[in-house]
Design a protein around this motif. Sequence first.
Motif, short mmCIF file in Angstrom:
data_model
loop_
_atom_site.label_atom_id
_atom_site.label_comp_id
_atom_site.label_asym_id
_atom_site.label_seq_id
_atom_site.Cartn_x
_atom_site.Cartn_y
_atom_site.Cartn_z
N PHE A 273 -13.30 2.50 -3.95
CA PHE A 273 -13.81 3.66 -4.69
C PHE A 273 -14.25 3.25 -6.09
O PHE A 273 -15.30 3.68 -6.59
CB PHE A 273 -12.76 4.76 -4.75
N LYS B 66 -18.45 2.98 -6.28
CA LYS B 66 -18.75 4.38 -6.61
C LYS B 66 -20.24 4.61 -6.83
O LYS B 66 -20.79 5.65 -6.46
CB LYS B 66 -17.96 4.82 -7.84
N PHE C 203 -18.83 8.40 -2.33
CA PHE C 203 -18.01 8.17 -3.51
C PHE C 203 -18.69 8.71 -4.77
O PHE C 203 -18.04 9.25 -5.66
CB PHE C 203 -17.73 6.67 -3.67
N LEU D 290 -11.02 9.71 -6.29
CA LEU D 290 -10.60 9.33 -4.95
C LEU D 290 -9.71 10.41 -4.34
O LEU D 290 -9.81 10.71 -3.15
CB LEU D 290 -9.87 7.99 -4.98
N ALA E 20 -17.21 3.83 2.59
CA ALA E 20 -16.31 4.96 2.37
C ALA E 20 -15.39 5.25 3.55
O ALA E 20 -14.48 6.09 3.42
CB ALA E 20 -17.12 6.22 2.04
#
Length: 483
Positions: free
Chosen positions: A169, A173, A179, A185, A206
């Motif tokens: 994450f 991101k 994300f 998270l 993810a």
Amino acid sequence: MGPLSPTRTMRLWGPRSLGVALGVFMTIGFALQLWGGPFQRRLPGLQLRHSWASTPGPAVPSCLPRQRLVFLKTHKSGSSSVLSLLHRYGDRHGLRFALPARYQFGYPKLFQASRVKGYRPQGGGTQSPFHILCHHMRFNLKEVLQVMPSDSFFFSIVRDPAALARSAFSYYKSTSSAFRKSPSLAAFLDNPRAFYQPGARGDHYARNLLWFDFGLPFPPEMRTKRGNPHPPRDPNPPQLPSGVGLRAHTLDPNALFHPIPTAADGHSQTSSSASLDLRSSSFIQWNLAWLDSVFDLVLVAEYFDESLVLLADALCWGLDDVVGFMHNAQAGGGQGGSAVGDGGLTAEDRHMSARARAWNNLDWALYVHFNRSLWARIKQYGQSRLDSAVAELRARREALAKHCLVGGQALDPKYITDRRFRPFQFGSGKVLGYVLQSGLSLQDQEECERLATPELQYKDKLDAKQFPPTVSVPLKTSRLPSP
């Protein structure tokens, strides 16, 4: 190459053949023979030799170091540290790497042999053999065997999906749409389907990232037109000739494809939750059995040092060959090094870990499976023998760090001014790196540089070594062409 082990012969099984033998396979799976061999007592360059010997026991036959290696570099699992070991070993021994044109083999697409720099298809002229294939790819056995010998040692590494989710994450991101849309998270794991869309750009990071990296097919309910690619089912899967023993066969890359069990493919979904659970379990177990038939060893990030000792033993390498520094670790995070367990976490953190494992259910099944197989190998290796080797490994790593590194540890990248040692910065966290001590001897400088060089710079170094630029200097010119 000696007699084929059960692991190696099963690489040529198709789904139907594997289905017939699955019961037998599950019985013998963890009784596979380990590649034995005494640890060498050598630490090149640094002269930090320590007296060390394994616990006395039966005589171990001598063995030759394995140098045909396929390492599946999984994401956010401590794999960069393993890659560093392979870079150094191959560099020191003059081995030839199967390198990508850039830094990955077309990931997230399945690996293709044509993406290996300098590869020529069979019959396309002579080419020097490759010894090590180890950079990021989505595993595709049939194509890998176009590049690497069938008797190569296949290995990889896995990590607890709860820890992996935290690292992914932070790191991905900006890459994963799921994300990116989520504020945290915890918010993502509270309601992942509000953010996650199968097939959306970067969303393979993810969910079930390990399963994806291993190139395994996804259950029907997880597939979409835009979703995770998987090879089509072969309408005529190869069969083993009747009456012929498995040991009579060698690996045939043209007869291999990904395992897609009939029990979980091509049938309409049932409304029975019990049937769905059974079907899902069969699907997962089938794929795990296939991985067991392909990979000789799978390391576990949470037991990183124990895994390295087993790796050295399996490869008949010296203990010094697997002593190294952690690479691509994020500040405040780290990779591996601590056992699975939620004892030190808050109630909310434990709850989030449980949600992460449930969301990444395929990865969790894969992780539990290979965690068990690791400890089965540890039992066979011997716990007291392993404890001695791990203690020695850590002592040598600490000695190397004190000898080579400013501060004896990884540093914030702002302190790393030498571009050769500054790791690539990606994601929201800072990726730590190393600064070398001054005043090292030339021999020690060379070895310390190998230990501290990040993966991207080391790949470039190996690339320049294997493919030196051909420089043609025309008359009346003062500028050399770019490599």
